[in-house]
Each structure stands twice: as C-alpha cells, then as structure tokens.
Design a protein around this motif. Structure first.
Motif, short mmCIF file in Angstrom:
data_model
loop_
_atom_site.label_atom_id
_atom_site.label_comp_id
_atom_site.label_asym_id
_atom_site.label_seq_id
_atom_site.Cartn_x
_atom_site.Cartn_y
_atom_site.Cartn_z
N ALA A 52 2.23 1.84 -3.37
CA ALA A 52 1.22 2.42 -4.26
C ALA A 52 1.06 3.90 -3.97
O ALA A 52 0.97 4.73 -4.88
CB ALA A 52 -0.10 1.69 -4.08
N ALA A 53 1.04 4.24 -2.69
CA ALA A 53 0.87 5.64 -2.31
C ALA A 53 2.08 6.47 -2.75
O ALA A 53 1.93 7.58 -3.27
CB ALA A 53 0.66 5.76 -0.81
N LEU A 81 0.83 -1.20 0.00
CA LEU A 81 0.00 0.00 0.00
C LEU A 81 0.87 1.26 0.00
O LEU A 81 0.60 2.23 -0.71
CB LEU A 81 -0.91 -0.01 1.23
CG LEU A 81 -2.39 0.26 0.98
CD1 LEU A 81 -2.90 -0.56 -0.18
CD2 LEU A 81 -3.20 -0.03 2.24
N ALA A 82 1.90 1.21 0.81
CA ALA A 82 2.81 2.36 0.87
C ALA A 82 3.47 2.58 -0.48
O ALA A 82 3.64 3.73 -0.93
CB ALA A 82 3.86 2.14 1.95
N PHE A 105 4.25 7.86 5.94
CA PHE A 105 3.41 6.69 5.71
C PHE A 105 3.01 6.09 7.03
O PHE A 105 3.79 6.08 7.99
CB PHE A 105 4.16 5.68 4.85
CG PHE A 105 4.43 6.20 3.48
CD1 PHE A 105 3.42 6.26 2.54
CD2 PHE A 105 5.68 6.69 3.14
CE1 PHE A 105 3.65 6.79 1.27
CE2 PHE A 105 5.92 7.21 1.88
CZ PHE A 105 4.90 7.26 0.94
#
Lengths: 183, 183
Positions: free
Chosen positions: B139-140, B136-137, B176
């Motif tokens: 992707a962010a 997720l990180a 993050f």
DNA sequence: GATGGCAAGTTGACAATGACAACATCAGCA
DNA sequence: TGCTGATGTTGTCATTGTCAACTTGCCATC
C-alpha cells in the motif's frame, strides 16, 4: 434599494461554486448554476472571471491555501495524517486541485498557491538533520501522502475499514534514507 | 456492400475515443465526436454504451490492463519506475483512471480491472521476506509511486528537470520498515 | 449641479453536447 | 416467406459555455 449592482458578486460566486463543488461534485458545477445561486443573470460571472476555468482555478487556489493552513504547525507523521485528512474531508476540492483539469501553467495564481503549500512541506523536512537529502525526502513524503489520499479517495483500498488507523500504519511503514555518514 | 451495420462499432468507438482522450484530453472527448470518427450517426454509440460514463469506464479499464502489462515481470524499484513511466507516457488515460471522474462503485468492470492490477503489486511485495507487513508495504509503495506520478504530471516538481533520475532518486530515498524480529 | 465615462449586470443569440423517442434496415430463423 | 430483434438513423430537447449589444448607476471632472 436597487440591487442592480450586487456589490460582492465575485465572493458570492466563489461561495456558491464552492458549495456546488463540495456537495455535488465538479460535474454539477456550472457557471450558470453558480450565477443562479448568487441571484444574478447567467452572464454576470463573466465580469469577474474570463471563463469557467478561471473560476475553477480560483476554487483550487482557495483549496491550496486551506491545505496549507491544515498543515501549518505540524510535522512528520502528523503532517502526513493532516494531509490525508484534508483530502478525505474535501474530496471534490482535492480532486479539482490535483485532477489535472487545470493546467498549472495557464493559471499563475494556482502555481503560486501550490508552491507556497509545498514549501511548508520542504521546510518541515529541512529541520530534520538526520535525513540524507531533505528535498528528496520531502518529495517522497509528499508523494506518499498524496498517493495515499488519492487512492483512498478513489476507493482503491477497500481493506481500509478503519481509515485513520490504516493511514497511520501506511505512513508508519516508511522510513527515509538516513544521511550516509555523519561526516 | 451496405454499410448500414458497422460490424465492429464498439471496438471502433473505443479506438476513436482512446485517440481523442490521449491526444486531446478528456474535455475533448465527446460521444458525438467519437461517433463522427467512427463514421456513424451521433446516436449510434448508445447501442453499445448506456451513457458517456460507461464509455469512459471502458477506456479506464483498458488503462488498468495496460498498466498491469507494464508492471508484469518487474519488481521493487523497477516496478515503481515502470508505474511512473506509464503515467507520464499516457497522462490523460492515467488521469481518467484516477481522477475521480468515474465512481468505482458504479462500474464493476472498473473495480475488477483495478483490483487485478493492484494484486500484481501486492504479490510482488509478498515475495520479499524481510518486510514486516507486505500488504502495508504494498500500500505504501503504491501510494508513493502513484503520488509521485500524479504530482509530476501536474507539474508540482518543477525542479525535476531530469525526470528519470528524479524518479529513481525519490523512490530510492524510501525504505520499508523491516520485520521487527526474525522470530 | 450637470455630464460623460466606465465597471458591473442584463437580455438575446448560437453552436455543441448528452440524452430520449420513434423510425429504418437487415440478418437469421421459423 | 415473413417476423423479429439488434443495430443505426433522424428528430428533438434542455443545458451549457461563450460572444455581442444594450442598460444602470456611481464617480470624477468641469
């Protein structure tokens, strides 16, 4: 009734061109096809737009206004999600707005519409007092949601089967630097 | 020496097309012009690319590989800055890669090149243990730097007079989400 | 009420482009 | 030696953006 003069050609062209853009993509959008759909000759559009790019710029400006509407009244995560939702809901319009086809500098109308929409973002962040630099946070937030939208659109996140959840999670994975010391 | 057969036409075309793309933009890139520059007839390119999009897809794939190179060996902020630097250094190539002109699905070559580059990002994040969800990180982070690059390219941050500093600051404004509990 | 001008549309033309078809060249191999 | 297939070539076509010249018809002005 002689239909020699159309009356609302400019609007009709924008309508037709918008349809083409959203349903068939930028490549399918030709001045001539738009004219055809508006029921006028292939050169009529030149009475209302100096060239193809001018038509595109108008479509993009419309897009910025729509996007502004979609963001209005929301804040934080919710605003971010609305941004992505707009992009996914109007992929071709969004790409026209940000695809670099139009040179902002050459179309003042564009710059203004885009600036107004950005302002919405900055204002929303300025309201949050516990953020170090609201302007910077706004830039970062815009970048985040914009990049997310773009990458989703281009199919770069195949793992994102459930888009809405994915978007929520990605946005949720980010924090903004807090004000260093509440002096 | 009869020059009827060029020998390295495919490479020469990619070279010429790449030049056109980077120096004059996507609009100026035509198959015929590329052929002209390679010194062959207007139809020769069809022996090496089924159509214009295929040529573009190859150029974009090259771009992903170059981007991968630019990111390799870097991590965290530094990688983010390298990403933006690449975009600003090759604006037209970057826009071709992400402008939505090419449908990923239609060009497997593209998907592979892009996927490999993304992998670099994810791997870099997986190394950091104190992050809740590395995928997720990643992707962010990708979204953040990608959006930042795109918006800068399009001129949406006129306040960013000193680009390098601005980029550093924006990237620095983001954290993050940490792993909830070091179980 | 005639008239003249101007914005809005029209027809016609041109060069450039992507794409297809048919033909030419040439290297390598049987 | 002669065939064959990959690589280039010439010819052609429809589509497109754009320019130029002509037409229509509304509106103001005398």
């Amino acid at each position: 009734m002689s239909t020699y003069h159309h009356g609302g050609l400019r609007a009709a062209l924008l309508q037709a061109a918008g349809d083409l853009l959203e349903k068939q993509g930028l490549a399918a959008l030709s001045l001539r096809e738009a004219a055809r759909r508006a029921g006028v000759s292939h050169n009529a559009p030149y009475r209302h737009f100096p060239d193809r790019d001018a038509l595109l710029a108008s479509l993009a400006s419309e897009g910025y206004r729509q996007l502004g509407e979609a963001l209005k009244g929301r804040a934080g995560r919710e605003m971010g999600e609305a941004y992505v939702r707009f992009a996914l809901g109007h992929p071709n319009r969004f790409r026209l707005m940000f695809g670099g086809v139009l040179a902002m500098a050459a179309h003042p109308e564009l710059r203004e519409a885009a600036g107004a929409t950005y302002e919405t973002l900055v204002v929303a962040f300025r309201a949050q007092r516990d953020i170090a630099d609201p302007a910077l946070a706004a830039a970062a937030a815009w970048s985040l949601v914009h990049g997310l939208a773009q990458l989703l659109l281009d199919g770069h996140f195949p793992e994102a089967r459930a888009r809405d959840d994915f978007v929520r999670q990605v946005i949720g994975a980010v924090r903004f630097a807090a004000a260093p010391r509440p002096a």
